[in-house]
Design an enzyme around this catalytic site. Structure first.
Site, PDB file in Angstrom:
ATOM      1  N   GLY A  71      30.628 -42.228  10.036  1.00  0.00           N
ATOM      2  CA  GLY A  71      29.170 -42.235  10.069  1.00  0.00           C
ATOM      3  C   GLY A  71      28.553 -41.398   8.959  1.00  0.00           C
ATOM      4  CG  ASN A 151      23.164 -37.058  17.649  1.00  0.00           C
ATOM      5  OD1 ASN A 151      22.177 -37.515  17.065  1.00  0.00           O
ATOM      6  ND2 ASN A 151      23.593 -35.849  17.452  1.00  0.00           N
ATOM      7  CD  GLN A 179      26.065 -40.883  19.744  1.00  0.00           C
ATOM      8  OE1 GLN A 179      26.410 -41.337  20.842  1.00  0.00           O
ATOM      9  NE2 GLN A 179      26.721 -39.888  19.162  1.00  0.00           N
ATOM     10  CB  SER A 199      31.154 -43.407  13.290  1.00  0.00           C
ATOM     11  OG  SER A 199      32.292 -42.573  13.349  1.00  0.00           O
ATOM     12  CG  HIS A 201      34.834 -40.404  15.866  1.00  0.00           C
ATOM     13  ND1 HIS A 201      34.405 -39.311  16.577  1.00  0.00           N
ATOM     14  CD2 HIS A 201      34.111 -40.416  14.718  1.00  0.00           C
ATOM     15  CE1 HIS A 201      33.469 -38.674  15.868  1.00  0.00           C
ATOM     16  NE2 HIS A 201      33.279 -39.331  14.755  1.00  0.00           N
ATOM     17  CB  THR A 237      44.422 -46.668  -1.166  1.00  0.00           C
ATOM     18  OG1 THR A 237      44.791 -46.562  -2.547  1.00  0.00           O
ATOM     19  CG2 THR A 237      45.405 -47.553  -0.417  1.00  0.00           C
ATOM     20  CB  CYS A 325      27.018 -30.735  13.801  1.00  0.00           C
ATOM     21  SG  CYS A 325      27.458 -32.439  14.069  1.00  0.00           S
TER      22      CYS A 325
HETATM   23  C1  LIG Z   1      28.734 -38.675  15.126  1.00  0.00           C
HETATM   24  C2  LIG Z   1      27.487 -39.109  14.436  1.00  0.00           C
HETATM   25  C3  LIG Z   1      27.441 -39.219  13.041  1.00  0.00           C
HETATM   26  C4  LIG Z   1      28.596 -38.831  12.158  1.00  0.00           C
HETATM   27  O1  LIG Z   1      29.659 -39.722  12.272  1.00  0.00           O
HETATM   28  P1  LIG Z   1      31.114 -39.270  11.762  1.00  0.00           P
HETATM   29  O2  LIG Z   1      31.928 -40.508  11.860  1.00  0.00           O
HETATM   30  O3  LIG Z   1      31.565 -38.190  12.695  1.00  0.00           O
HETATM   31  O4  LIG Z   1      30.949 -38.791  10.356  1.00  0.00           O
HETATM   32  C5  LIG Z   1      26.269 -39.675  12.469  1.00  0.00           C
HETATM   33  N1  LIG Z   1      25.194 -40.001  13.213  1.00  0.00           N
HETATM   34  C6  LIG Z   1      25.203 -39.912  14.546  1.00  0.00           C
HETATM   35  C7  LIG Z   1      24.005 -40.324  15.320  1.00  0.00           C
HETATM   36  C8  LIG Z   1      26.347 -39.463  15.212  1.00  0.00           C
HETATM   37  O5  LIG Z   1      26.339 -39.360  16.541  1.00  0.00           O
END
Ligand SMILES: *Cc1c(COP(=O)(O)O)cnc(C)c1O
Length: 388
Positions: A71, A151, A179, A199, A201, A237, A325
């Protein structure tokens, strides 16, 4: 003691089926997708099949999907990429006070580079007013970036409405949908966006992989230059295993997202109701209805977020006091301040985020333990006036 994870907005476990899908790409099918012999072509085929799955999931074309490291990179590429591509056209970029740092910080960087960053406020539920977007647009505006779902407080923005305003004025519109993707419908034509960040994860895929949707014809400069990968939008890569995992997560979401949303909404509402009832002087943060199915964010007067978090951790329950964060700093959450909470209330807030493996039993356990924790902490607080 069974540990209970209620911080799915920070990261999700990688789905076992995702891990399984990734496995062959570490050893048997380890080739570099740019190589011409069969090892490479195998990787290349997996990559393009993944791209097709991701594209289908958001109603895009495969060539509109760029795989990234997640993300943060997608957001940075969207903001800086458009800013540097269109600096001859104008310098105004419109965003909001509730954006993730991965939009906020590139915004600050661009401000130092001479761009004019307009940061729109939100109302007490965390909503950006589409009319405020319209009013902030001028002939120097090159980009609007407003997140899909927050988030911290879970508020879902009226993305389509804002997207239509931008499209009508010919201004590019980006949404940080990290999110939302895999949890809510995110068809790009419905949302009317030109750029969308996601993202892996955050929806049961692996960490360190994500994508940026770039609508055909959108002018954008790459952030990472080097080889010709990702049609020169993103050198390096390709993370084949990660990308295959991301595509598997998308496949699972396509099947399970809707039912899961219903289940989570019920659990979420039971948790909200239960806590507000059992704990005096508590209030829900974020929009009561336009909110992520898995998000519970509540402020408790006369207690510190960190104390509640650590006491819950002693009971094996993992929650957050804001966004992951910011939780190691002592600054109150800027999102909570933006919706009008005083600093003390922002400090006394807990975010519970539910997910695929959350059960009613987990919710019951929190409802059993958590009110006692708050009562205990309040009894020790010199500020607490006592139950009314
Ligand atoms: C987690 C998150 C990100 C960052 O994503 P990463 O893959 O951890 O760099 C950006 N924006 C929002 C709203 C998020 O919840």
């Amino acid at each position: 003691m069974e540990r209970i994870y209620l911080d799915y907005a920070a990261t999700t476990p990688t789905h076992p089926e995702v891990v399984k899908a990734m496995q062959p790409y570490f050893y048997d099918k380890f080739g570099n997708a740019s190589s011409l012999y069969s090892f490479g072509q195998e990787a290349k085929a997996a990559l393009e099949e993944s791209r097709q799955k991701v594209a289908d999931f958001i109603g895009a074309k495969p060539e509109e999907i760029v795989f990234t490291s997640g993300g943060s990179e997608s957001n940075n590429t969207a903001l800086k990429g458009v800013a540097f591509a269109l600096r001859g056209k104008g310098n105004r970029i419109i965003t909001s006070v509730v954006e993730h740092h991965a939009v906020g910080e590139p915004g600050k960087f661009l401000a130092k580079e001479g761009f004019e960053i307009i940061t729109l406020p939100v109302d007490s539920n965390g909503l950006v007013d589409p009319d405020a977007v319209r009013k902030a647009l001028n002939d120097k505006t090159i980009l609007v970036s407003i997140m899909h779902a927050n988030n911290e407080i879970g508020t879902i923005q009226p993305i389509t409405e804002m997207g239509r305003i931008c499209r009508e004025k010919g201004v590019l519109f980006h949404t940080d949908a990290v999110q939302a993707v895999g949890h809510l419908p995110t068809m790009v034509s419905e949302l009317t966006v030109d750029l969308l960040s996601a993202s892996g994860h955050k929806f049961y895929g692996p960490k360190g992989v994500g994508f940026l949707y770039i609508r055909r014809g959108t002018k954008i400069k790459p952030l990472i230059q080097g080889g010709d990968q990702e049609r020169r939008f993103r050198a390096g890569t390709e993370n084949t295993a990660g990308i295959v995992g991301l595509a598997k997560a998308v496949e699972i979401a396509a099947v399970e997202m809707e039912e899961e949303g219903k289940k989570l909404t019920q659990l979420r509402d039971a948790l909200i109701k239960g806590i507000l009832k059992a704990v005096p002087d508590s209030r829900l943060n974020g929009h009561p209805a336009q909110r992520l199915p898995n998000n519970v964010n509540i402020s408790f007067a006369y207690v510190e977020g960190e104390s509640m978090l650590l006491n819950l951790d002693l009971e094996g329950i993992a929650v957050s006091t804001g966004s992951a964060c910011t939780s190691s700093s002592l600054e109150p959450s800027s999102v909570l301040l933006a919706i009008g909470l005083p600093a003390e209330s922002a400090h006394g807030s807990i975010r519970f985020t539910l997910g695929k493996w959350t059960t009613q039993a987990h919710v019951d356990r929190v409802l059993d333990i958590f009110p006692k924790i708050v009562a205990k902490l309040r009894a020790m607080s010199p500020l607490y006036p006592g139950d009314k």
